[in-house]
Design an enzyme around this catalytic site. Structure first.
Site, PDB file in Angstrom:
ATOM      1  N   CYS A 112     -16.564  11.954  -0.208  1.00 47.62           N
ATOM      2  CA  CYS A 112     -16.257  12.810   1.009  1.00 47.62           C
ATOM      3  C   CYS A 112     -14.999  11.878   1.886  1.00 47.62           C
ATOM      4  O   CYS A 112     -15.350  11.531   2.906  1.00 47.62           O
ATOM      5  CB  CYS A 112     -17.166  13.234   1.721  1.00 47.62           C
ATOM      6  N   PHE A 113     -14.019  11.338   1.085  1.00 51.90           N
ATOM      7  CA  PHE A 113     -12.797  11.064   2.017  1.00 51.90           C
ATOM      8  C   PHE A 113     -11.772  11.184   1.031  1.00 51.90           C
ATOM      9  O   PHE A 113     -11.698  11.091  -0.213  1.00 51.90           O
ATOM     10  CB  PHE A 113     -13.100   9.616   2.477  1.00 51.90           C
TER      11      PHE A 113
END
Ligand SMILES: Cc1ncc(COP(=O)(O)O)c(C=O)c1O
Length: 439
Positions: free
Chosen positions: A363-364
């Site tokens: 999640c980036f």
């Protein structure tokens, strides 16, 4: 399989892995493979590169791939093991290395790390003067209780300060490197000579110039300075006190194609040119190679979960990202990886290459294996292979987002092409993830 190219061999292995459901869109979306036949060939090339006239212990740098069965495998191929923490020491012992086959390097050894290594008889390279003083204390206490001298080979890690290579973060012989004792800093050479003269048990010199990105000549220049320092100790002490040189690892790996270049023989040629005294037989040698023995002998397979187009850019979301390709994701310019596109059955995908972002699951936004990489257009269920990931990838996880560590499979291929897999590490389960996060 005998005469297949490296690419054909990988495709053959991947197809067999899909058939055996080791790569599978629900239960095995990510898996790593280590080609044990090729590891044996790399270890043989290393042994062959050094002349028989010198006494060499080749140790494998556990940090490059610390899986105990991998360590066991290289031990059976006649190697020792270089470790850099209590954990790696435990892994090496568990893999069956005898203490005298193990070398302990670390800039942050605690008193108990040192005591354990010296009690066992593991070789130790002291990183700094403060560590030497600790070793003095431990040896004095030992002598008063057991009356015995340590079995360990003990040396000092020098920083020959010959400069850095292409990747600053991997260059350990810069003027200000955190590793070793800076040989050219004011007063250090004399302090070191005194340290050797006062400690007859200090019989080794260690240098590791850098890992990946350092040209062979730079590495060989650094080793030459370590050898010259050993000669200086011996002449100022008036006896052959230094009997061994640990030349570290660092042979760079070619991540651009399937050629193994430079080879160990190129490195030995550079060493012969810069440090001929190494080959006179006057010194025992230890080496500590990691990446050059494993990187090209492993790959990682990740299923494509979804594909989309954003801002006109095709994007494939795969299950390999920063959790297994940490350096590539955070430093893509320094650690680019070759990727190949495969159909769900593992065959190499054909078709016009289209620039695509190959993304991971984390999640980036920067969790990308490659940006705008031309590959045949990927679809959900396809497989992306990350090449040259046998060292410092799946065995070196980044636990962001609590993604489970994938299975790592050892591979051997019969002359008739039959592929045999054996587990080197089981995939983590969600229960395992909970266990490492406090439950
Ligand atoms: C002291 C030491 N020896 C050996 C190695 C292994 O280097 P490579 O994997 O580049 O051969 C390293 C890597 O960091 C190291 O720090």
């Amino acid at each position: 399989m005998m005469n297949s190219s490296a690419g054909e061999r990988r495709e053959h292995i991947l197809r067999a892995a899909v058939r055996d459901r080791l790569v599978e869109p629900e239960s095995a979306v990510l898996a790593a493979f280590v080609d044990l036949d090729e590891v044996a060939a790399s270890v043989a090339a290393l042994h062959k590169a050094f002349p028989d006239s010198v006494d060499v212990l080749h140790t494998f740098a556990a940090k490059a791939n610390c899986l105990v069965p991998v360590l066991e495998e290289v031990r059976k191929l006649g190697m020792g093991c270089e470790v850099a923490s209590a954990g790696e020491l435990a892994q090496a012992l568990s893999a069956g290395f005898a203490p005298e086959q193990i070398v302990y390097d670390s800039p942050a050894k605690t008193r108990s790390d040192l005591r354990q290594a010296l009690d066992l008889g593991v070789a130790v390279n002291a990183d700094n003067f403060q560590e030497l003083a600790r070793i003095d204390e431990i040896l004095a206490a030992r002598a008063s209780t057991t009356g015995s001298a340590p079995a360990s080979r003990i040396g000092v890690r020098l920083n020959p300060q010959v400069g850095g290579g292409g990747i600053a973060e991997m260059s350990t012989a810069t003027a200000t490197s955190k590793f070793g004792i800076a040989l050219e800093d004011d007063g250090n050479r004399q302090r070191l000579l005194d340290a050797y003269r006062e400690r007859p048990w200090l019989t080794w010199v260690h240098a590791h110039v850098g890992s990946q990105g350092c040209p062979l000549d730079l590495i060989a220049q650094g080793i030459a300075k370590a050898v010259a320092f050993a000669e200086e100790v011996n002449s100022t002490c008036g006896r052959r006190q230094v009997t061994g040189i640990d030349i570290g690892g660092g042979l760079p790996v070619n991540f651009a194609d399937d050629e193994t270049t430079p080879g160990f023989d190129d490195y030995v040629a550079a060493l012969r040119a810069h440090a001929p005294a190494l080959f006179t037989g006057a010194y025992r040698i230890v080496t500590e190679f990691g990446r050059s023995l494993l990187a090209k002998n492993g790959f990682t397979a990740a299923c494509v979960e979804y594909t989309k187009v954003s801002g006109g850019r095709p994007i494939a979301i795969t299950h390999a990202g920063a959790q297994v390709a940490t350096r590539t994701v955070f430093m893509p310019a320094a650690w680019p990886l070759r990727l190949t596109a495969h159909s769900p059955d593992g065959t190499l995908k054909q078709g016009e290459p289209v620039p695509q972002d190959i993304a991971g699951p984390c999640c980036f936004a920067g969790d990308l294996l490659a940006e705008a990489r031309p590959l045949p257009r990927l679809a959900p269920g396809d497989i992306v292979a990350l090449l040259d990931t046998g060292a410092y990838y799946s065995s070196t996880p980044f636990h962001y987002n609590s993604l489970p560590d994938p299975a790592v499979h050892g591979v051997r291929v019969d002359p008739d092409g039959h592929v045999h897999f054996r587990p080197l590490r089981q995939a983590e389960t969600i229960r395992d993830v909970l266990a490492r996060t406090g439950r």
